[in-house]
Design an enzyme around this catalytic site. Structure first.
Site, PDB file in Angstrom:
ATOM      1  N   TRP A   1      31.826 -83.604 -48.827  1.00 20.35           N
ATOM      2  CA  TRP A   1      30.812 -83.963 -47.825  1.00 20.35           C
ATOM      3  C   TRP A   1      31.378 -83.842 -46.399  1.00 20.35           C
ATOM      4  CZ3 TRP A   1      27.623 -88.799 -49.833  1.00 20.35           C
ATOM      5  CH2 TRP A   1      27.131 -88.508 -51.107  1.00 20.35           C
TER       6      TRP A   1
ATOM      7  N   ILE B   1      39.394 -62.313 -45.342  1.00 21.76           N
ATOM      8  CA  ILE B   1      40.446 -62.669 -46.311  1.00 21.76           C
ATOM      9  C   ILE B   1      40.311 -61.893 -47.622  1.00 21.76           C
ATOM     10  CG2 ILE B   1      40.822 -64.969 -45.326  1.00 21.76           C
ATOM     11  CD1 ILE B   1      39.301 -66.075 -47.852  1.00 21.76           C
TER      12      ILE B   1
ATOM     13  N   TYR C   1      29.388 -72.178 -57.104  1.00 21.82           N
ATOM     14  CA  TYR C   1      30.273 -72.568 -56.001  1.00 21.82           C
ATOM     15  C   TYR C   1      31.465 -73.363 -56.535  1.00 21.82           C
ATOM     16  CZ  TYR C   1      31.902 -75.212 -51.904  1.00 21.82           C
ATOM     17  OH  TYR C   1      32.673 -75.798 -50.933  1.00 21.82           O
TER      18      TYR C   1
HETATM   19  N1  LIG Z   1      31.140 -78.379 -45.980  1.00 22.73           N
HETATM   20  C1  LIG Z   1      31.364 -79.224 -46.994  1.00 22.73           C
HETATM   21  O1  LIG Z   1      30.590 -80.151 -47.246  1.00 22.73           O
HETATM   22  C2  LIG Z   1      32.607 -79.073 -47.839  1.00 22.73           C
HETATM   23  C3  LIG Z   1      32.824 -79.989 -48.882  1.00 22.73           C
HETATM   24  C4  LIG Z   1      33.976 -79.878 -49.656  1.00 22.73           C
HETATM   25  C5  LIG Z   1      34.878 -78.863 -49.402  1.00 22.73           C
HETATM   26  N2  LIG Z   1      34.628 -77.967 -48.397  1.00 22.73           N
HETATM   27  C6  LIG Z   1      35.605 -76.889 -48.177  1.00 22.73           C
HETATM   28  O2  LIG Z   1      36.169 -77.049 -46.890  1.00 22.73           O
HETATM   29  C7  LIG Z   1      36.508 -75.764 -46.355  1.00 22.73           C
HETATM   30  C8  LIG Z   1      35.917 -75.589 -44.960  1.00 22.73           C
HETATM   31  O3  LIG Z   1      34.514 -75.740 -45.050  1.00 22.73           O
HETATM   32  P1  LIG Z   1      33.553 -75.744 -43.769  1.00 22.73           P
HETATM   33  O4  LIG Z   1      32.589 -76.853 -43.971  1.00 22.73           O
HETATM   34  O5  LIG Z   1      34.339 -75.651 -42.510  1.00 22.73           O
HETATM   35  O6  LIG Z   1      32.783 -74.358 -44.041  1.00 22.73           O
HETATM   36  P2  LIG Z   1      32.040 -73.390 -43.035  1.00 22.73           P
HETATM   37  O7  LIG Z   1      31.640 -74.117 -41.800  1.00 22.73           O
HETATM   38  O8  LIG Z   1      30.991 -72.690 -43.846  1.00 22.73           O
HETATM   39  O9  LIG Z   1      33.193 -72.340 -42.652  1.00 22.73           O
HETATM   40  C9  LIG Z   1      33.657 -71.339 -43.500  1.00 22.73           C
HETATM   41  C10 LIG Z   1      33.876 -70.101 -42.658  1.00 22.73           C
HETATM   42  O10 LIG Z   1      34.484 -69.069 -43.451  1.00 22.73           O
HETATM   43  C11 LIG Z   1      33.840 -67.836 -43.110  1.00 22.73           C
HETATM   44  N3  LIG Z   1      34.052 -66.843 -44.153  1.00 22.73           N
HETATM   45  C12 LIG Z   1      33.328 -66.583 -45.266  1.00 22.73           C
HETATM   46  N4  LIG Z   1      33.865 -65.565 -45.967  1.00 22.73           N
HETATM   47  C13 LIG Z   1      34.949 -65.166 -45.273  1.00 22.73           C
HETATM   48  C14 LIG Z   1      35.908 -64.137 -45.474  1.00 22.73           C
HETATM   49  N5  LIG Z   1      35.841 -63.315 -46.530  1.00 22.73           N
HETATM   50  N6  LIG Z   1      36.912 -64.004 -44.574  1.00 22.73           N
HETATM   51  C15 LIG Z   1      36.987 -64.824 -43.497  1.00 22.73           C
HETATM   52  N7  LIG Z   1      36.093 -65.790 -43.237  1.00 22.73           N
HETATM   53  C16 LIG Z   1      35.090 -65.961 -44.123  1.00 22.73           C
HETATM   54  C17 LIG Z   1      32.398 -68.242 -42.932  1.00 22.73           C
HETATM   55  O11 LIG Z   1      31.661 -67.248 -42.260  1.00 22.73           O
HETATM   56  P3  LIG Z   1      30.068 -67.113 -42.539  1.00 22.73           P
HETATM   57  O12 LIG Z   1      29.476 -68.422 -42.141  1.00 22.73           O
HETATM   58  O13 LIG Z   1      29.682 -65.971 -41.678  1.00 22.73           O
HETATM   59  O14 LIG Z   1      29.930 -66.856 -44.012  1.00 22.73           O
HETATM   60  C18 LIG Z   1      32.571 -69.523 -42.103  1.00 22.73           C
HETATM   61  O15 LIG Z   1      32.724 -69.228 -40.731  1.00 22.73           O
HETATM   62  C19 LIG Z   1      36.018 -74.731 -47.378  1.00 22.73           C
HETATM   63  O16 LIG Z   1      37.075 -74.373 -48.226  1.00 22.73           O
HETATM   64  C20 LIG Z   1      34.985 -75.502 -48.177  1.00 22.73           C
HETATM   65  O17 LIG Z   1      34.832 -74.991 -49.493  1.00 22.73           O
HETATM   66  C21 LIG Z   1      33.523 -78.062 -47.598  1.00 22.73           C
END
Ligand SMILES: NC(=O)c1ccc[n+]([C@@H]2O[C@H](COP(=O)([O-])OP(=O)(O)OC[C@H]3O[C@@H](n4cnc5c(N)ncnc54)[C@H](OP(=O)(O)O)[C@@H]3O)[C@@H](O)[C@H]2O)c1
Length: 284
Positions: A150, A36, A125
């Site tokens: 979370w 992205i 972050y």
């Molecule tokens: N996890 C939490 O507790 C939490 C809490 C609040 C909000 N959120 C938000 O919820 C959303 C989804 O989170 P999630 O838990 O599903 O996160 P996740 O499992 O870490 O998934 C994020 C994905 O995006 C990929 N990514 C990173 N940079 C990228 C780029 N430039 N282009 C395309 N893909 C890229 C990552 O790849 P790599 O792993 O190889 O970097 C990973 O596969 C995010 O916006 C996060 O900020 C998460």
């Protein structure tokens, strides 16, 4: 509906592709297929597909690493979001983007934060995600941002499954008692996204599970539901658990706008936790 999903290899991305797939024409892109941060491929893909909606599940989510990798955090969490927002806008698509409870400093002990409360992120972050929110909403006329917290679900490291695995292996785990928030299951987030797409949601929404707990209570509840002993969960304070990035102590979100528009489908965190463990075959 034709839906383009970015970050389809993450926890939420996988669940979005899986659950929205049957009722929609979903085109899901993993990191390797579409970065992205690269404007040209993002534009080109949006022009080729002409989606009704772009959902961005891509993010740099390693909270502690962000403290050292500042440029990388802002490139993924802000520049990448701007790219998707302008691309969505240029093809008349909606943009669904996700943010975090870490935009708040958590220096109060209630009431839960609402969408109109002033953010004050403590970590790189949190700051990069707050910038991303603004990029999503300012650059796409049909943008919406869901602040989550979370997040757990299958398809990647997550706190719930880690706790259950540790307990099964008879290992001790130190878990903080002084960070209060709300566990939010990816399955419920996808249901909420589907509802918002159906109802043409716009703007900023808090979208977390209902209720609140400490991380320690979350761990103990997961083990109780899985029929495993809780003695190996050692309660500690944030001070004792050295983490590079500061975390908000209190980051409970109130889904005020979802409720106000009669669109809230999120459930109490315990109910969702039970469904997750049932799906994973871990419920007793
Ligand atoms: N996890 C939490 O507790 C939490 C809490 C609040 C909000 N959120 C938000 O919820 C959303 C989804 O989170 P999630 O838990 O599903 O996160 P996740 O499992 O870490 O998934 C994020 C994905 O995006 C990929 N990514 C990173 N940079 C990228 C780029 N430039 N282009 C395309 N893909 C890229 C990552 O790849 P790599 O792993 O190889 O970097 C990973 O596969 C995010 O916006 C996060 O900020 C998460």
């Amino acid at each position: 509906m034709k839906i383009m999903i970015c970050g389809a290899d993450g926890k939420l991305g996988q669940r979005l592709a899986r659950d929205l797939g049957p009722r929609n024409d979903v085109r899901a892109f993993c990191y390797a297929d579409l970065d992205i941060e690269r404007l040209d491929p993002v534009y080109q893909t949006a022009r080729e597909i002409k989606p009704d909606a772009i959902i961005n599940a891509a993010a740099f989510t390693a909270v502690d690493r962000c403290e050292d990798e500042i440029d990388a955090a802002y490139r993924a969490n802000a520049v990448g979001v701007r790219n998707l927002a302008v691309a969505a806008d240029s093809v008349g698509a909606r943009l669904v983007h996700f943010s975090t409870d870490f935009v708040f400093d958590g220096e109060r002990s209630g009431p839960p934060y609402r969408e109109y409360d002033t953010p004050n992120p403590l970590s790189v972050y949190g700051k990069s995600k707050l910038t991303g929110e603004r990029e999503a909403l300012q650059n796409c006329g049909r943008g919406m941002v869901l602040r989550l917290a979370w997040v757990y679900g299958p398809g990647g490291w997550n706190f719930t499954d880690w706790v259950v695995d540790q307990a099964r292996q008879g290992k001790e785990m130190r878990v903080v008692t002084d960070q209060i928030g709300t566990p939010t299951w990816t399955g419920d987030v996808v249901r909420q996204v589907a509802r918002l797409l159906d109802e043409d949601g716009r703007g900023l929404y808090h979208a977390t599970g209902g209720g609140e707990c400490s991380r320690y209570e979350w761990a103990c509840e997961a083990l109780r539901l899985a029929g495993l002993p809780t003695e190996r969960v050692i309660p500690v304070t944030s001070e004792a658990l050295v983490q590079k990035a500061p975390r908000p102590r209190y980051s409970v979100l109130d889904n005020f706008f979802l409720r106000g528009q009669d669109l809230d489908v999120m459930r109490d965190w315990r109910e969702a936790l039970s469904e997750h463990l049932n799906e994973a075959g871990a419920l007793t």
